[in-house]
Design a protein around this motif. Structure first.
Motif, mmCIF file in Angstrom:
data_model
loop_
_atom_site.group_PDB
_atom_site.id
_atom_site.type_symbol
_atom_site.label_atom_id
_atom_site.label_comp_id
_atom_site.label_asym_id
_atom_site.label_seq_id
_atom_site.Cartn_x
_atom_site.Cartn_y
_atom_site.Cartn_z
ATOM 1 N N GLY A 1 0.787 -1.221 0.000
ATOM 2 C CA GLY A 1 0.000 0.000 0.000
ATOM 3 C C GLY A 1 0.823 1.277 0.000
ATOM 4 N N GLU A 2 2.128 1.145 0.190
ATOM 5 C CA GLU A 2 3.004 2.321 0.211
ATOM 6 C C GLU A 2 3.414 2.672 -1.217
ATOM 7 N N THR A 3 3.448 3.957 -1.521
ATOM 8 C CA THR A 3 3.902 4.380 -2.844
ATOM 9 C C THR A 3 5.422 4.534 -2.836
ATOM 10 N N PHE A 4 5.993 4.559 -4.020
ATOM 11 C CA PHE A 4 7.435 4.785 -4.111
ATOM 12 C C PHE A 4 7.772 6.175 -3.584
ATOM 13 N N SER A 5 6.902 7.130 -3.819
ATOM 14 C CA SER A 5 7.117 8.480 -3.314
ATOM 15 C C SER A 5 7.178 8.485 -1.784
ATOM 16 N N GLN A 6 6.280 7.782 -1.138
ATOM 17 C CA GLN A 6 6.285 7.698 0.327
ATOM 18 C C GLN A 6 7.549 7.016 0.825
ATOM 19 N N LEU A 7 7.946 5.946 0.162
ATOM 20 C CA LEU A 7 9.167 5.232 0.534
ATOM 21 C C LEU A 7 10.377 6.152 0.421
ATOM 22 N N LEU A 8 10.473 6.878 -0.679
ATOM 23 C CA LEU A 8 11.610 7.764 -0.886
ATOM 24 C C LEU A 8 11.606 8.922 0.101
ATOM 25 N N GLU A 9 10.437 9.462 0.415
ATOM 26 C CA GLU A 9 10.351 10.525 1.429
ATOM 27 C C GLU A 9 10.905 10.040 2.762
ATOM 28 N N GLU A 10 10.521 8.848 3.152
ATOM 29 C CA GLU A 10 10.993 8.266 4.412
ATOM 30 C C GLU A 10 12.509 8.053 4.379
ATOM 31 N N MET A 11 13.014 7.562 3.269
ATOM 32 C CA MET A 11 14.445 7.327 3.130
ATOM 33 C C MET A 11 15.221 8.650 3.168
ATOM 34 N N GLU B 1 14.318 11.448 4.721
ATOM 35 C CA GLU B 1 14.314 11.941 6.101
ATOM 36 C C GLU B 1 15.325 11.194 6.969
ATOM 37 N N ARG B 2 15.405 9.880 6.799
ATOM 38 C CA ARG B 2 16.393 9.094 7.554
ATOM 39 C C ARG B 2 17.815 9.522 7.206
ATOM 40 N N GLU B 3 18.069 9.763 5.927
ATOM 41 C CA GLU B 3 19.400 10.179 5.498
ATOM 42 C C GLU B 3 19.748 11.559 6.045
ATOM 43 N N LYS B 4 18.791 12.484 6.034
ATOM 44 C CA LYS B 4 19.031 13.821 6.590
ATOM 45 C C LYS B 4 19.394 13.727 8.068
ATOM 46 N N LYS B 5 18.665 12.913 8.812
ATOM 47 C CA LYS B 5 18.942 12.743 10.243
ATOM 48 C C LYS B 5 20.309 12.104 10.455
ATOM 49 N N ALA B 6 20.647 11.108 9.660
ATOM 50 C CA ALA B 6 21.939 10.435 9.782
ATOM 51 C C ALA B 6 23.078 11.409 9.495
ATOM 52 N N ARG B 7 22.908 12.265 8.491
ATOM 53 C CA ARG B 7 23.950 13.248 8.165
ATOM 54 C C ARG B 7 24.093 14.276 9.273
ATOM 55 N N LEU B 8 22.973 14.704 9.854
ATOM 56 C CA LEU B 8 23.023 15.667 10.947
ATOM 57 C C LEU B 8 23.749 15.066 12.149
ATOM 58 N N ILE B 9 23.414 13.846 12.495
ATOM 59 C CA ILE B 9 24.054 13.178 13.627
ATOM 60 C C ILE B 9 25.551 13.022 13.370
#
Length: 61
Positions: free
Chosen positions: A24-34, A36-44
């Protein structure tokens, strides 16, 4: 109106993305989540670099 863009990926990347996508997840939703995770990882990582390499001065109370 939502703009639609196409991103060219290899078959192997498409397969990996498809495997990560939840039902039920779209590729757009998957990429948005990915993203956000990458932004947080880079900030940390950046904050860790500052903590490890930064020159800090003690502030008076």
């Amino acid at each position: 109106m939502i703009a639609t863009k196409r991103v060219a990926v290899t078959e192997s990347v498409w397969a990996e993305l498809s495997d990560l996508k939840r039902p039920g997840e779209t590729f757009s939703q998957l990429l948005e989540e990915m993203i956000e995770r990458e932004k947080k990882a880079r900030l940390i990582a950046h904050l860790k670099t500052i903590a490890d390499e930064g020159d800090f001065v003690e502030l008076p109370p």
